[in-house]
Design a protein around this motif. Sequence first.
Motif, mmCIF file in Angstrom:
data_model
loop_
_atom_site.group_PDB
_atom_site.id
_atom_site.type_symbol
_atom_site.label_atom_id
_atom_site.label_comp_id
_atom_site.label_asym_id
_atom_site.label_seq_id
_atom_site.Cartn_x
_atom_site.Cartn_y
_atom_site.Cartn_z
ATOM 1 N N LYS A 173 -0.784 10.610 -9.157
ATOM 2 C CA LYS A 173 -0.047 10.944 -10.342
ATOM 3 C C LYS A 173 -0.537 10.643 -11.456
ATOM 4 O O LYS A 173 -0.620 11.270 -12.515
ATOM 5 C CB LYS A 173 1.400 10.498 -10.164
ATOM 6 N N PHE A 174 -1.257 9.345 -11.658
ATOM 7 C CA PHE A 174 -1.809 8.759 -12.667
ATOM 8 C C PHE A 174 -3.219 9.082 -12.965
ATOM 9 O O PHE A 174 -3.723 9.144 -13.910
ATOM 10 C CB PHE A 174 -1.918 7.188 -12.643
ATOM 11 N N GLY A 175 -3.843 10.048 -11.990
ATOM 12 C CA GLY A 175 -5.016 10.578 -12.192
ATOM 13 C C GLY A 175 -5.973 9.646 -12.177
ATOM 14 O O GLY A 175 -7.251 9.536 -12.443
ATOM 15 N N VAL A 176 -5.952 8.393 -11.287
ATOM 16 C CA VAL A 176 -6.658 7.430 -11.035
ATOM 17 C C VAL A 176 -7.622 7.894 -9.759
ATOM 18 O O VAL A 176 -7.074 8.028 -8.695
ATOM 19 C CB VAL A 176 -6.106 5.997 -10.589
ATOM 20 N N LYS A 177 -8.654 7.977 -9.913
ATOM 21 C CA LYS A 177 -9.964 8.465 -8.629
ATOM 22 C C LYS A 177 -10.685 7.318 -8.266
ATOM 23 O O LYS A 177 -11.353 7.777 -7.219
ATOM 24 C CB LYS A 177 -10.686 9.347 -9.357
ATOM 25 N N ASP A 178 -10.600 6.147 -8.716
ATOM 26 C CA ASP A 178 -11.293 5.187 -8.057
ATOM 27 C C ASP A 178 -10.577 3.988 -7.752
ATOM 28 O O ASP A 178 -10.022 2.910 -8.458
ATOM 29 C CB ASP A 178 -12.202 4.364 -9.272
ATOM 30 N N VAL A 179 -10.081 3.979 -6.535
ATOM 31 C CA VAL A 179 -9.315 2.751 -5.722
ATOM 32 C C VAL A 179 -10.021 2.458 -4.377
ATOM 33 O O VAL A 179 -10.251 3.260 -3.884
ATOM 34 C CB VAL A 179 -7.752 3.588 -5.449
ATOM 35 N N TYR A 180 -9.791 1.072 -4.442
ATOM 36 C CA TYR A 180 -10.320 0.380 -3.265
ATOM 37 C C TYR A 180 -9.117 -0.108 -2.537
ATOM 38 O O TYR A 180 -8.546 -0.802 -2.891
ATOM 39 C CB TYR A 180 -11.136 -0.794 -3.651
ATOM 40 N N TRP A 181 -9.046 0.653 -1.403
ATOM 41 C CA TRP A 181 -7.621 0.075 -0.537
ATOM 42 C C TRP A 181 -8.054 -1.093 0.351
ATOM 43 O O TRP A 181 -9.154 -1.114 1.155
ATOM 44 C CB TRP A 181 -7.314 1.454 0.333
ATOM 45 N N GLY A 182 -7.226 -2.087 0.172
ATOM 46 C CA GLY A 182 -7.725 -3.482 0.715
ATOM 47 C C GLY A 182 -7.074 -3.576 2.172
ATOM 48 O O GLY A 182 -5.981 -2.987 2.671
ATOM 49 N N VAL A 183 -7.885 -4.238 3.084
ATOM 50 C CA VAL A 183 -7.382 -4.636 4.286
ATOM 51 C C VAL A 183 -7.907 -5.929 4.573
ATOM 52 O O VAL A 183 -9.063 -6.387 4.019
ATOM 53 C CB VAL A 183 -8.174 -3.553 5.496
ATOM 54 N N SER A 184 -7.192 -6.611 5.670
ATOM 55 C CA SER A 184 -7.548 -8.235 5.848
ATOM 56 C C SER A 184 -7.124 -8.415 7.288
ATOM 57 O O SER A 184 -6.121 -7.995 7.538
ATOM 58 C CB SER A 184 -7.043 -9.115 4.784
ATOM 59 N N PRO A 185 -7.674 -9.254 7.937
ATOM 60 C CA PRO A 185 -7.379 -9.727 9.289
ATOM 61 C C PRO A 185 -6.208 -10.805 9.237
ATOM 62 O O PRO A 185 -6.022 -11.709 8.266
ATOM 63 C CB PRO A 185 -8.297 -10.293 9.940
ATOM 64 N N VAL A 186 -5.226 -10.534 9.955
ATOM 65 C CA VAL A 186 -3.915 -11.688 10.178
ATOM 66 C C VAL A 186 -3.907 -11.721 11.706
ATOM 67 O O VAL A 186 -3.635 -11.129 12.405
ATOM 68 C CB VAL A 186 -2.691 -11.048 9.787
ATOM 69 N N LEU A 187 -4.379 -13.362 12.109
ATOM 70 C CA LEU A 187 -4.709 -13.308 13.445
ATOM 71 C C LEU A 187 -4.043 -14.313 14.135
ATOM 72 O O LEU A 187 -4.067 -14.918 15.109
ATOM 73 C CB LEU A 187 -6.219 -13.795 13.353
ATOM 74 N N SER A 188 -2.754 -14.566 13.545
ATOM 75 C CA SER A 188 -1.789 -15.687 14.156
ATOM 76 C C SER A 188 -0.580 -15.603 13.674
ATOM 77 O O SER A 188 -0.202 -14.959 12.759
ATOM 78 C CB SER A 188 -2.354 -17.065 14.097
ATOM 79 N N ASP A 189 0.583 -16.002 14.571
ATOM 80 C CA ASP A 189 2.108 -15.950 14.100
ATOM 81 C C ASP A 189 2.149 -16.606 12.692
ATOM 82 O O ASP A 189 2.735 -16.304 11.902
ATOM 83 C CB ASP A 189 3.102 -16.596 15.095
ATOM 84 N N ARG A 190 1.376 -17.864 12.552
ATOM 85 C CA ARG A 190 1.554 -18.720 11.343
ATOM 86 C C ARG A 190 1.030 -18.008 10.076
ATOM 87 O O ARG A 190 1.525 -17.945 9.254
ATOM 88 C CB ARG A 190 0.786 -20.067 11.788
#
Length: 251
Positions: A173-190
């Motif tokens: 909607k904003f016309g933004v064409k350069d987006v880096y979608w983030g991911v990161s591991p979560v490996l414990s209940d803590r």
Amino acid sequence: MKRISVELIPRDETDLRAQLAIAKAQAGRADVINIPDLLRFPMRSWEGAAIAKETFPTVMPHIRAMDIDLNVELPMKAYLREHNIREVLVIQGDPPQDMRQRVYPTTTVDVLRKFHEEMPEVKTYAGIDQYRGSMSKECYRIERKLQAGAAGFFTQPFFDIRYVGMYADMMEKFGVKDVYWGVSPVLSDRSQGYWERKNKVVFPKAFEPTLAWSIAFAKEVMQFADAHDASLYVMPIKTDLEQYLAGVFAG
């Protein structure tokens, strides 16, 4: 997909070079290395970026807005030019643990404008924190950053592909064409509890705090980015770097 960025922590030169070697071996498809600016370590982000540039063609140091005095020139200006570093990610930054470190009431919008005025050759990116408040408030922040000259955005890690889709619609909607979608591991209940308490993350029902789930979700976001001509931002926080990158980029 536009680009893949991998974030590496610059604890010291020896450790950073070891991480870069792993990233090159396991994530050879990566286009950009992101270097956070963490004051608990002696190396500043732009120094780490210069080292990373020996291995990867594009590097992006993080610039902490609260460290910038608007009344003087950008302190890293000469270093960035000397090492031909042409992209930066401007973030607000967390207050230093050592309160002797001076900070300023400077905002990311201020620093985006300052880069635009002092270093117009540098492409500036800004952050999206999809957890800090309502989508409407984050929309307002995104608009302000665009007005200040942000060329694109890096998100906090996502854990639900449906939420990625909601933000993708908003960015379109904003016309933004350069987006880096983030991911990161979560490996414990803590670790999951930390994300829930600190960042107010609501994990989906199918979430599991395992390496297998984190790798599978990173691949899902990679496919989403590929389908939407966007980019991927991989943040290997508190994990075995080689194992995580090998899993994410396998095949």
